[in-house]
Design a protein around this motif. Sequence first.
Motif, PDB file in Angstrom:
ATOM      1  N   UNK A  96    -139.647 -37.539 -12.186  1.00  0.00           N
ATOM      2  CA  UNK A  96    -140.422 -36.411 -11.666  1.00  0.00           C
ATOM      3  C   UNK A  96    -140.413 -35.250 -12.659  1.00  0.00           C
ATOM      4  N   UNK A  97    -141.491 -34.480 -12.706  1.00  0.00           N
ATOM      5  CA  UNK A  97    -141.495 -33.277 -13.546  1.00  0.00           C
ATOM      6  C   UNK A  97    -140.469 -32.250 -13.073  1.00  0.00           C
ATOM      7  N   UNK A  98    -139.912 -32.466 -11.896  1.00  0.00           N
ATOM      8  CA  UNK A  98    -138.868 -31.571 -11.388  1.00  0.00           C
ATOM      9  C   UNK A  98    -137.649 -31.591 -12.297  1.00  0.00           C
ATOM     10  N   UNK A  99    -137.466 -32.679 -13.013  1.00  0.00           N
ATOM     11  CA  UNK A  99    -136.327 -32.774 -13.928  1.00  0.00           C
ATOM     12  C   UNK A  99    -136.413 -31.691 -15.001  1.00  0.00           C
ATOM     13  N   UNK A 100    -137.577 -31.531 -15.585  1.00  0.00           N
ATOM     14  CA  UNK A 100    -137.777 -30.485 -16.585  1.00  0.00           C
ATOM     15  C   UNK A 100    -137.681 -29.095 -15.983  1.00  0.00           C
ATOM     16  N   UNK A 101    -138.215 -28.939 -14.771  1.00  0.00           N
ATOM     17  CA  UNK A 101    -138.162 -27.637 -14.100  1.00  0.00           C
ATOM     18  C   UNK A 101    -136.720 -27.256 -13.785  1.00  0.00           C
ATOM     19  N   UNK A 102    -135.922 -28.233 -13.376  1.00  0.00           N
ATOM     20  CA  UNK A 102    -134.521 -27.966 -13.068  1.00  0.00           C
ATOM     21  C   UNK A 102    -133.758 -27.580 -14.330  1.00  0.00           C
ATOM     22  N   UNK A 103    -134.028 -28.253 -15.429  1.00  0.00           N
ATOM     23  CA  UNK A 103    -133.389 -27.900 -16.701  1.00  0.00           C
ATOM     24  C   UNK A 103    -133.756 -26.480 -17.116  1.00  0.00           C
ATOM     25  N   UNK A 104    -135.023 -26.116 -16.937  1.00  0.00           N
ATOM     26  CA  UNK A 104    -135.468 -24.762 -17.266  1.00  0.00           C
ATOM     27  C   UNK A 104    -134.741 -23.735 -16.397  1.00  0.00           C
ATOM     28  N   UNK A 105    -134.647 -24.033 -15.112  1.00  0.00           N
ATOM     29  CA  UNK A 105    -133.975 -23.114 -14.193  1.00  0.00           C
ATOM     30  C   UNK A 105    -132.498 -22.984 -14.537  1.00  0.00           C
ATOM     31  N   UNK A 106    -131.859 -24.068 -14.935  1.00  0.00           N
ATOM     32  CA  UNK A 106    -130.457 -24.016 -15.370  1.00  0.00           C
ATOM     33  C   UNK A 106    -130.298 -23.100 -16.574  1.00  0.00           C
ATOM     34  N   UNK A 107    -131.240 -23.193 -17.528  1.00  0.00           N
ATOM     35  CA  UNK A 107    -131.164 -22.323 -18.710  1.00  0.00           C
ATOM     36  C   UNK A 107    -131.352 -20.855 -18.330  1.00  0.00           C
ATOM     37  N   UNK A 108    -132.242 -20.585 -17.396  1.00  0.00           N
ATOM     38  CA  UNK A 108    -132.455 -19.205 -16.949  1.00  0.00           C
ATOM     39  C   UNK A 108    -131.191 -18.667 -16.301  1.00  0.00           C
ATOM     40  N   UNK A 109    -130.596 -19.464 -15.424  1.00  0.00           N
ATOM     41  CA  UNK A 109    -129.396 -19.010 -14.731  1.00  0.00           C
ATOM     42  C   UNK A 109    -128.219 -18.857 -15.690  1.00  0.00           C
ATOM     43  N   UNK A 110    -128.133 -19.702 -16.707  1.00  0.00           N
ATOM     44  CA  UNK A 110    -127.088 -19.548 -17.725  1.00  0.00           C
ATOM     45  C   UNK A 110    -127.265 -18.249 -18.494  1.00  0.00           C
ATOM     46  N   UNK A 111    -128.502 -17.837 -18.692  1.00  0.00           N
ATOM     47  CA  UNK A 111    -128.787 -16.595 -19.409  1.00  0.00           C
ATOM     48  C   UNK A 111    -128.270 -15.390 -18.635  1.00  0.00           C
ATOM     49  N   UNK A 112    -128.417 -15.430 -17.308  1.00  0.00           N
ATOM     50  CA  UNK A 112    -127.975 -14.331 -16.461  1.00  0.00           C
ATOM     51  C   UNK A 112    -126.521 -14.536 -16.072  1.00  0.00           C
ATOM     52  N   UNK A 113    -125.650 -14.466 -17.057  1.00  0.00           N
ATOM     53  CA  UNK A 113    -124.224 -14.653 -16.817  1.00  0.00           C
ATOM     54  C   UNK A 113    -123.659 -13.389 -16.168  1.00  0.00           C
ATOM     55  N   UNK A 114    -123.350 -13.486 -14.892  1.00  0.00           N
ATOM     56  CA  UNK A 114    -122.903 -12.311 -14.138  1.00  0.00           C
ATOM     57  C   UNK A 114    -121.557 -11.780 -14.606  1.00  0.00           C
ATOM     58  N   UNK A 115    -120.749 -12.592 -15.273  1.00  0.00           N
ATOM     59  CA  UNK A 115    -119.452 -12.136 -15.770  1.00  0.00           C
ATOM     60  C   UNK A 115    -119.603 -11.032 -16.810  1.00  0.00           C
ATOM     61  N   UNK A 116    -120.698 -11.018 -17.513  1.00  0.00           N
ATOM     62  CA  UNK A 116    -120.936  -9.966 -18.513  1.00  0.00           C
ATOM     63  C   UNK A 116    -121.021  -8.609 -17.839  1.00  0.00           C
ATOM     64  N   UNK A 117    -121.602  -8.560 -16.648  1.00  0.00           N
ATOM     65  CA  UNK A 117    -121.809  -7.299 -15.950  1.00  0.00           C
ATOM     66  C   UNK A 117    -120.623  -6.881 -15.094  1.00  0.00           C
ATOM     67  N   UNK A 118    -119.665  -7.774 -14.882  1.00  0.00           N
ATOM     68  CA  UNK A 118    -118.497  -7.484 -14.047  1.00  0.00           C
ATOM     69  C   UNK A 118    -117.212  -7.814 -14.806  1.00  0.00           C
ATOM     70  N   UNK A 119    -116.858  -6.955 -15.777  1.00  0.00           N
ATOM     71  CA  UNK A 119    -115.658  -7.248 -16.601  1.00  0.00           C
ATOM     72  C   UNK A 119    -114.366  -7.202 -15.792  1.00  0.00           C
TER      73      UNK A 119
END
Length: 60
Positions: free
Chosen positions: A37-60
């Motif tokens: 399914x093309x959902x596989x690529x969409x899920x990978x994209x979403x994983x990369x987006x969520x990895x970018x927004x690493x909340x630990x950076x904002x909450x030391x």
Amino acid sequence: MTEDEKEYRLGNEFRKRGDWQNAMNHYLEAISINPDSPAKGALEMLDRILDFYNKDIYNP
């Protein structure tokens, strides 16, 4: 429309609304129905987006 396509499209709708958890759930369901399914690529994209927004950076 096949069941995996429905799940993929639902995932896209949730992603557009910023509801990433529900988007992931629908993408995973689409992939479980059809591993190619093309959902596989969409899920990978979403994983990369969520990895970018690493909340630990904002909450030391």
